[in-house]
Write an enzyme that holds these catalytic residues in place. Structure first.
Site, mmCIF file in Angstrom:
data_model
loop_
_atom_site.group_PDB
_atom_site.id
_atom_site.type_symbol
_atom_site.label_atom_id
_atom_site.label_comp_id
_atom_site.label_asym_id
_atom_site.label_seq_id
_atom_site.Cartn_x
_atom_site.Cartn_y
_atom_site.Cartn_z
ATOM 1 N N SER A 1 0.847 -1.192 0.000
ATOM 2 C CA SER A 1 0.000 0.000 0.000
ATOM 3 C C SER A 1 0.877 1.233 0.000
ATOM 4 O O SER A 1 1.989 1.230 0.560
ATOM 5 C CB SER A 1 -0.894 0.015 1.244
ATOM 6 O OG SER A 1 -1.576 1.261 1.378
ATOM 7 N N TYR B 1 -1.959 -0.363 10.232
ATOM 8 C CA TYR B 1 -2.082 -0.953 8.895
ATOM 9 C C TYR B 1 -0.883 -0.561 8.034
ATOM 10 O O TYR B 1 -0.292 -1.398 7.338
ATOM 11 C CB TYR B 1 -3.379 -0.474 8.251
ATOM 12 C CG TYR B 1 -3.553 -0.868 6.805
ATOM 13 C CD1 TYR B 1 -4.031 -2.130 6.454
ATOM 14 C CD2 TYR B 1 -3.241 0.028 5.778
ATOM 15 C CE1 TYR B 1 -4.201 -2.493 5.130
ATOM 16 C CE2 TYR B 1 -3.402 -0.331 4.450
ATOM 17 C CZ TYR B 1 -3.885 -1.588 4.128
ATOM 18 O OH TYR B 1 -4.043 -1.943 2.804
#
Length: 257
Positions: free
Chosen positions: A152, A166
């Site tokens: 990501s 995350y």
């Protein structure tokens, strides 16, 4: 329990974890269109996974769906054994399964939440990479292959005030991708990493803000969120022969962020 569609022998086989929705589903469909027989791994949503299988079959492709929790070692081993039995030799792995929990500042995080995220988002990638390497590596009698890890843009940006935990899991995936690419480069395996930015999937709902893209799109240079199909295109490229001299690389699909 596996959901099986009749699959003939094909040249290449791909496994997509978390393949029942979003980026995973889009990737499975694009790989099937490119001629892969695709195994769609899913955790809970059998109906969604089966719909992806049916969509692929309707386009003349080949696919199966296998349920497994890839955060659990025994489940990963079962997944790969069933894949071996149903499709044969694995050529491509897309590590995509992952979770996003509700937005939080670091000061409010608990060990239980942090451990859950790292177990699902990091340990699962290690386990699936291990099983893929054991099958692909020329050192183990394999014929080579390619792995793409879905990270990501959060690994670079940090996601302060929202998803710092995350983001940290995705930083770990970046390191895994680079290290593994060097470890298996001489064994016929290419390992690359795709880092999506703000993509229009239901993962934002998991984080507690379904309309997040509307809030943040003004800060994206391209002024819009990305589509799952755009990330899938990057993954498909890195798995393809067109990327045969690319390994240990990171492809950001983040609209310029």
């Amino acid at each position: 329990m596996a959901t099986v569609a009749k699959v003939a022998k094909v040249a290449k086989v791909a496994l997509v974890t978390g393949g029942s929705r979003g980026i995973g589903a889009a990737t499975a469909k694009q790989l099937a269109a490119a001629g892969y027989a695709v195994c769609i791994n899913y955790l809970h949503n059998h109906a969604a996974a089966q719909q992806v299988v049916q969509d692929i079959l309707a386009q003349g492709g080949q696919a199966i769906a296998i349920q497994a929790d890839v955060a659990i070692e025994s489940e990963v081993q079962r997944l790969f054994i069933e894949l071996d039995q149903q499709l044969g030799r694995l050529d491509a792995l897309v590590n995509n399964a992952g979770i996003l929990l509700p937005q939080s500042r670091l000061e409010d995080l608990t060990a239980e939440r942090i451990n859950r995220l790292f177990n699902t988002n990091v340990c699962s990638y290690f386990l699936c990479c291990r099983e893929a390497v054991l099958r692909m590596s020329t050192r183990h009698g394999g014929q080579g292959g390619a792995i793409v890890n879905v990270s990501s843009a959060a690994s670079r940006l940090g996601s302060p005030n929202e998803y710092i935990d995350y983001a940290a899991t995705k930083g770990a995936i970046d390191t895994l991708s680079k290290g593994l690419s060097l470890e298996v480069a001489e064994e016929g395996i290419r390992v690359n990493c795709v880092r999506p930015g703000f993509i229009d999937t239901d993962m934002h709902t998991d984080g507690g803000e379904p309309d997040r893209l509307q809030r943040v799109k003004a800060n994206i240079p391209l002024k819009r969120g990305g589509e799952a199909s755009e990330v899938a295109a990057a993954i498909s490229f890195l798995l393809s022969d067109a990327a045969s001299y690319i390994t240990g690389s990171f492809l950001d699909v983040a609209g310029g962020r």
